[in-house]
Write a protein that holds these residues in place. Structure first.
Motif, PDB file in Angstrom:
ATOM      1  N   ALA A  35     -86.527 -12.047-108.412  1.00 14.99           N
ATOM      2  CA  ALA A  35     -87.761 -11.272-108.288  1.00 14.99           C
ATOM      3  C   ALA A  35     -87.521  -9.822-108.674  1.00 14.99           C
ATOM      4  O   ALA A  35     -88.329  -9.207-109.363  1.00 14.99           O
ATOM      5  CB  ALA A  35     -88.291 -11.361-106.852  1.00 14.99           C
ATOM      6  N   THR A  36     -86.394  -9.282-108.243  1.00 15.94           N
ATOM      7  CA  THR A  36     -86.077  -7.896-108.570  1.00 15.94           C
ATOM      8  C   THR A  36     -85.893  -7.717-110.070  1.00 15.94           C
ATOM      9  O   THR A  36     -86.306  -6.719-110.643  1.00 15.94           O
ATOM     10  CB  THR A  36     -84.789  -7.471-107.839  1.00 15.94           C
ATOM     11  N   GLU A  37     -85.287  -8.732-110.708  1.00 16.76           N
ATOM     12  CA  GLU A  37     -84.957  -8.599-112.120  1.00 16.76           C
ATOM     13  C   GLU A  37     -86.155  -8.805-113.037  1.00 16.76           C
ATOM     14  O   GLU A  37     -86.191  -8.278-114.136  1.00 16.76           O
ATOM     15  CB  GLU A  37     -83.866  -9.622-112.483  1.00 16.76           C
ATOM     16  N   TRP A  47     -99.630   6.994-115.115  1.00 13.34           N
ATOM     17  CA  TRP A  47     -98.801   6.295-116.098  1.00 13.34           C
ATOM     18  C   TRP A  47     -99.485   5.023-116.583  1.00 13.34           C
ATOM     19  O   TRP A  47    -100.180   4.354-115.829  1.00 13.34           O
ATOM     20  CB  TRP A  47     -97.448   5.943-115.502  1.00 13.34           C
ATOM     21  N   VAL A  48     -99.269   4.686-117.847  1.00 13.05           N
ATOM     22  CA  VAL A  48     -99.818   3.480-118.455  1.00 13.05           C
ATOM     23  C   VAL A  48     -98.672   2.554-118.811  1.00 13.05           C
ATOM     24  O   VAL A  48     -97.666   2.976-119.378  1.00 13.05           O
ATOM     25  CB  VAL A  48    -100.637   3.814-119.729  1.00 13.05           C
ATOM     26  N   GLN A  49     -98.814   1.277-118.485  1.00  8.71           N
ATOM     27  CA  GLN A  49     -97.777   0.298-118.781  1.00  8.71           C
ATOM     28  C   GLN A  49     -97.889  -0.157-120.232  1.00  8.71           C
ATOM     29  O   GLN A  49     -98.927  -0.647-120.669  1.00  8.71           O
ATOM     30  CB  GLN A  49     -97.931  -0.901-117.834  1.00  8.71           C
ATOM     31  N   LEU A  50     -96.811  -0.007-121.004  1.00  7.77           N
ATOM     32  CA  LEU A  50     -96.815  -0.418-122.405  1.00  7.77           C
ATOM     33  C   LEU A  50     -96.217  -1.808-122.617  1.00  7.77           C
ATOM     34  O   LEU A  50     -96.351  -2.360-123.711  1.00  7.77           O
ATOM     35  CB  LEU A  50     -96.041   0.595-123.260  1.00  7.77           C
ATOM     36  N   PHE A  51     -95.582  -2.345-121.603  1.00 10.13           N
ATOM     37  CA  PHE A  51     -95.016  -3.694-121.682  1.00 10.13           C
ATOM     38  C   PHE A  51     -95.384  -4.452-120.428  1.00 10.13           C
ATOM     39  O   PHE A  51     -95.079  -4.014-119.318  1.00 10.13           O
ATOM     40  CB  PHE A  51     -93.495  -3.611-121.848  1.00 10.13           C
ATOM     41  N   ASP A  52     -96.064  -5.589-120.603  1.00 10.77           N
ATOM     42  CA  ASP A  52     -96.577  -6.336-119.453  1.00 10.77           C
ATOM     43  C   ASP A  52     -95.554  -7.255-118.813  1.00 10.77           C
ATOM     44  O   ASP A  52     -95.849  -7.945-117.829  1.00 10.77           O
ATOM     45  CB  ASP A  52     -97.829  -7.132-119.837  1.00 10.77           C
ATOM     46  N   GLY A  53     -94.341  -7.307-119.351  1.00 10.54           N
ATOM     47  CA  GLY A  53     -93.312  -8.156-118.781  1.00 10.54           C
ATOM     48  C   GLY A  53     -93.414  -9.611-119.200  1.00 10.54           C
ATOM     49  O   GLY A  53     -92.583 -10.437-118.801  1.00 10.54           O
ATOM     50  N   LYS A  54     -94.414  -9.930-120.031  1.00  8.12           N
ATOM     51  CA  LYS A  54     -94.645 -11.327-120.404  1.00  8.12           C
ATOM     52  C   LYS A  54     -94.684 -11.560-121.911  1.00  8.12           C
ATOM     53  O   LYS A  54     -94.350 -12.641-122.386  1.00  8.12           O
ATOM     54  CB  LYS A  54     -95.968 -11.814-119.807  1.00  8.12           C
ATOM     55  N   GLU A  74     -87.689 -13.434-119.138  1.00  8.56           N
ATOM     56  CA  GLU A  74     -87.663 -13.068-117.717  1.00  8.56           C
ATOM     57  C   GLU A  74     -87.989 -11.596-117.490  1.00  8.56           C
ATOM     58  O   GLU A  74     -87.260 -10.874-116.797  1.00  8.56           O
ATOM     59  CB  GLU A  74     -86.305 -13.420-117.098  1.00  8.56           C
ATOM     60  N   GLY A  75     -89.078 -11.138-118.092  1.00  5.72           N
ATOM     61  CA  GLY A  75     -89.545  -9.780-117.852  1.00  5.72           C
ATOM     62  C   GLY A  75     -88.842  -8.710-118.649  1.00  5.72           C
ATOM     63  O   GLY A  75     -89.037  -7.523-118.383  1.00  5.72           O
ATOM     64  N   GLU A  76     -88.027  -9.095-119.623  1.00  6.30           N
ATOM     65  CA  GLU A  76     -87.284  -8.135-120.432  1.00  6.30           C
ATOM     66  C   GLU A  76     -87.529  -8.393-121.910  1.00  6.30           C
ATOM     67  O   GLU A  76     -87.711  -9.539-122.324  1.00  6.30           O
ATOM     68  CB  GLU A  76     -85.781  -8.261-120.157  1.00  6.30           C
ATOM     69  N   ILE A  77     -87.515  -7.335-122.701  1.00  4.13           N
ATOM     70  CA  ILE A  77     -87.503  -7.475-124.153  1.00  4.13           C
ATOM     71  C   ILE A  77     -86.049  -7.424-124.574  1.00  4.13           C
ATOM     72  O   ILE A  77     -85.368  -6.413-124.381  1.00  4.13           O
ATOM     73  CB  ILE A  77     -88.294  -6.347-124.842  1.00  4.13           C
TER      74      ILE A  77
END
Length: 225
Positions: A35-37, A47-54, A74-77
């Protein structure tokens, strides 16, 4: 034999309970770690999120021609190692000055820059290099034609593999500032200076992030105007 059976009956329930408790703890710890990762951090006010993690929504894979594979895992590029730059470029509008960018990056394999962030500065562009020239160089490319290994923004810092680093960039009308894990590493006045980017990362304009012959990962990419 009766003594052995009696002892077995008394101790078996405790063994089973201990096993189940241990198993539950292991599963719980694994879930907590995952969950943390994988869950993107909360976006602070402004702040605006530029990457949705998906997905790579809002981004395109930069066609350097030498790039490795780019994937969302898993939430990373994850920027795979290529024979040169591998990266992503923002598709939308991007401010030219008075903005901040925050992200986390880590080096997985390789020993060159794992985060080369190209960004606008008024009508020019510049690149923040993290971990270049064999691994330790931090600086801006280019200043008056000199790259990050050979200008006044240059500094050295040790970067470990498989370690997340919090990177914070701030661009104003007068200076470029940057922090790594809260430590200021760039405090550069742009007055009277000519800014540019190396040809290898020119396709990252106006805003993009890449690595050089290194597998790296990015997450929690945020913008504040």
């Amino acid at each position: 034999m009766q003594i052995k059976n009696s002892l077995y009956k008394r101790t078996t329930p405790y063994i089973v309970v201990a096993f189940l408790i241990g198993l539950s703890a292991c599963v719980g710890n694994q879930k907590s770690k995952n969950a943390t990762e994988t869950i993107p951090q909360r976006v602070d006010s402004g702040w605006v999120q530029l990457f949705d993690g998906k997905s790579l929504d809002g981004w395109q894979i930069t066609n350097f021609g030498t790039q490795g594979t780019v994937q969302v895992i898993e939430g990373e590029i994850v920027l795979g190692m290529g024979d040169g730059c591998t990266g992503i470029t923002w598709n939308g509008n991007f401010p030219k000055t008075d903005y901040e960018v925050k992200l986390e990056a880590k080096k997985i394999t390789g020993n060159d820059f794992f985060c080369g962030m190209t960004f606008p500065v008024k009508d020019s562009f510049c690149t923040l290099i993290i971990g270049g020239w064999g691994g330790p160089v931090v600086g801006l490319s280019n200043i008056d034609g000199s790259d990050a290994s050979d200008n006044e923004s240059h500094t050295l810092k040790k970067f470990d593999h498989d370690t997340w680093y919090a990177i914070h960039l701030k661009v104003s009308s007068e200076k470029i500032e940057a922090w790594i894990d809260g430590e200021q590493v760039i405090d550069f006045s742009t007055s009277g200076k000519q800014l540019s980017v190396r040809s290898e990362v020119s396709l990252s304009k106006p805003f993009g992030i890449c690595s050089w012959r290194t597998t790296s990962a990015l997450r929690n990419i945020h913008l504040k105007e």
